[in-house]
Structures are given as structure tokens and as C-alpha cells.
Design a protein around this motif. Sequence first.
Motif, PDB file in Angstrom:
ATOM      1  N   UNK A  95       0.839  -1.200   0.000  1.00 53.04           N
ATOM      2  CA  UNK A  95       0.000   0.000   0.000  1.00 53.04           C
ATOM      3  C   UNK A  95       0.871   1.246   0.000  1.00 53.04           C
ATOM      4  N   UNK A  96       1.898   1.237   0.839  1.00 57.33           N
ATOM      5  CA  UNK A  96       2.778   2.395   0.933  1.00 57.33           C
ATOM      6  C   UNK A  96       3.500   2.645  -0.386  1.00 57.33           C
ATOM      7  N   UNK A  97       4.021   1.592  -0.995  1.00 61.00           N
ATOM      8  CA  UNK A  97       4.798   1.760  -2.228  1.00 61.00           C
ATOM      9  C   UNK A  97       3.895   2.014  -3.426  1.00 61.00           C
ATOM     10  N   UNK A  98       2.832   1.234  -3.564  1.00 57.28           N
ATOM     11  CA  UNK A  98       1.983   1.378  -4.749  1.00 57.28           C
ATOM     12  C   UNK A  98       1.006   2.548  -4.650  1.00 57.28           C
ATOM     13  N   UNK A  99       0.128   2.506  -3.656  1.00 54.46           N
ATOM     14  CA  UNK A  99      -0.945   3.498  -3.585  1.00 54.46           C
ATOM     15  C   UNK A  99      -0.459   4.875  -3.151  1.00 54.46           C
ATOM     16  N   UNK A 100       0.593   4.911  -2.363  1.00 60.98           N
ATOM     17  CA  UNK A 100       1.059   6.196  -1.857  1.00 60.98           C
ATOM     18  C   UNK A 100       2.169   6.821  -2.705  1.00 60.98           C
ATOM     19  N   UNK A 101       2.917   5.995  -3.453  1.00 62.95           N
ATOM     20  CA  UNK A 101       4.082   6.531  -4.160  1.00 62.95           C
ATOM     21  C   UNK A 101       3.994   6.353  -5.680  1.00 62.95           C
ATOM     22  N   UNK A 102       3.909   5.129  -6.154  1.00 64.07           N
ATOM     23  CA  UNK A 102       4.020   4.878  -7.593  1.00 64.07           C
ATOM     24  C   UNK A 102       2.783   5.330  -8.357  1.00 64.07           C
TER      25      UNK A 102
END
Length: 183
Positions: A95-102
Motif C-alpha cells: 500500500x505504501x509503495x503502490x498506492x502512496x508513491x508509484x
Amino acid sequence: MSEYTPQVNLVSRTGAGVVGGVAGGLFLALALQITSHIKPYAQLVGEVEASTAWVMVLMVAGAAGGLFGAFVGKFIRGQIVPAVGVGLVWGMITWLVLAMLILPLFGDGAVFGIKDAGGIVILGVYVVFGVITSIVYAIAGPRRRHHYRRRREVGFVMAMPSIRRRRSRSRRSDEDLVEELED
């Protein structure tokens, strides 16, 4: 009894992780479709159609599952309860890497913007994705066998393993023995 657990190779772990990731990706795509948060996945390739978004969700989930198997899979030994715990953490990381960043980088949202990413509900969706990925990995993933030392049975008594004397490395060769016998 001593227990020895051999390492499972990277290719097996990665393959099982991809299977788990695609299984979790089916849930992820369905949940994102229901909550209307699937469009950013289509924007990864410059499209807006839902079918493209589903394909991209499954591809990204498979890749995330492969990373899961490669890096985290060696800590799961086919047991469900530890897999759930690892899956909770893996879901938060995705969630942090995909939804929040990428996804915000490729879309028009703000990076690390919780309101743009759907908030706590989408966090819960990604956590469930991580749990499904890890449970499928634990069930279908590579198994580690337990190897035990074999003890010799002598009659009705279990004897301890025999202690064998190791041959010394400085053992004389046959030629040296022949020379001594000739002298």
C-alpha cells in the motif's frame, strides 16, 4: 533430535510468490473496482479502460508476489498463522509503495496523499491482498522437509549414533609404508 531445514531455492520461492500475488491480485482488482479506485492502474500505461486496469492490477500483483516470494518467502514454512502476520506487513508495504508513491506519480494525485489514495479503506484492501498472497504462498509454495538424524536400533534399545574416527590428513602414503617395511 536435531532438526535441519534446507534452504529452498530462489526460483521456487519467486514462482510460488507470483502465484500468490495473482491470487491476491484478483481480490485486489475486484475490491478496487468496487471502490472506484482502479483507474490509476490503467494510467500506468496511459489508458482509462477498466479492462486495461484489471490486466495491470494482475501484472503488478504478480510482480509484487514475486518480490514477496524472493525476499520474504524464506520466512514462511507452510504454516498459516505466521503467514497471516507476514501478509499483514506485506500488505502495508505494498500500500505504501503502490498506492502512496508509484500510482500518484503516474496519475494526477499527490504523493503520500491519503485522501487521494482512498484512505483507510484502500489500506485495508491492500492488507487483505497481502494476507491472501501470503496464505496462498504458504499453501502452494515450496515445502521444507524436516530431516532428522537417523539413530541405529540395536535390539529394543535405541543406541546413540556411532562416533567414527576421522582419518587424519597427514596419513602416510602406501609408498612410505613399503619403504619402512623394506628397511
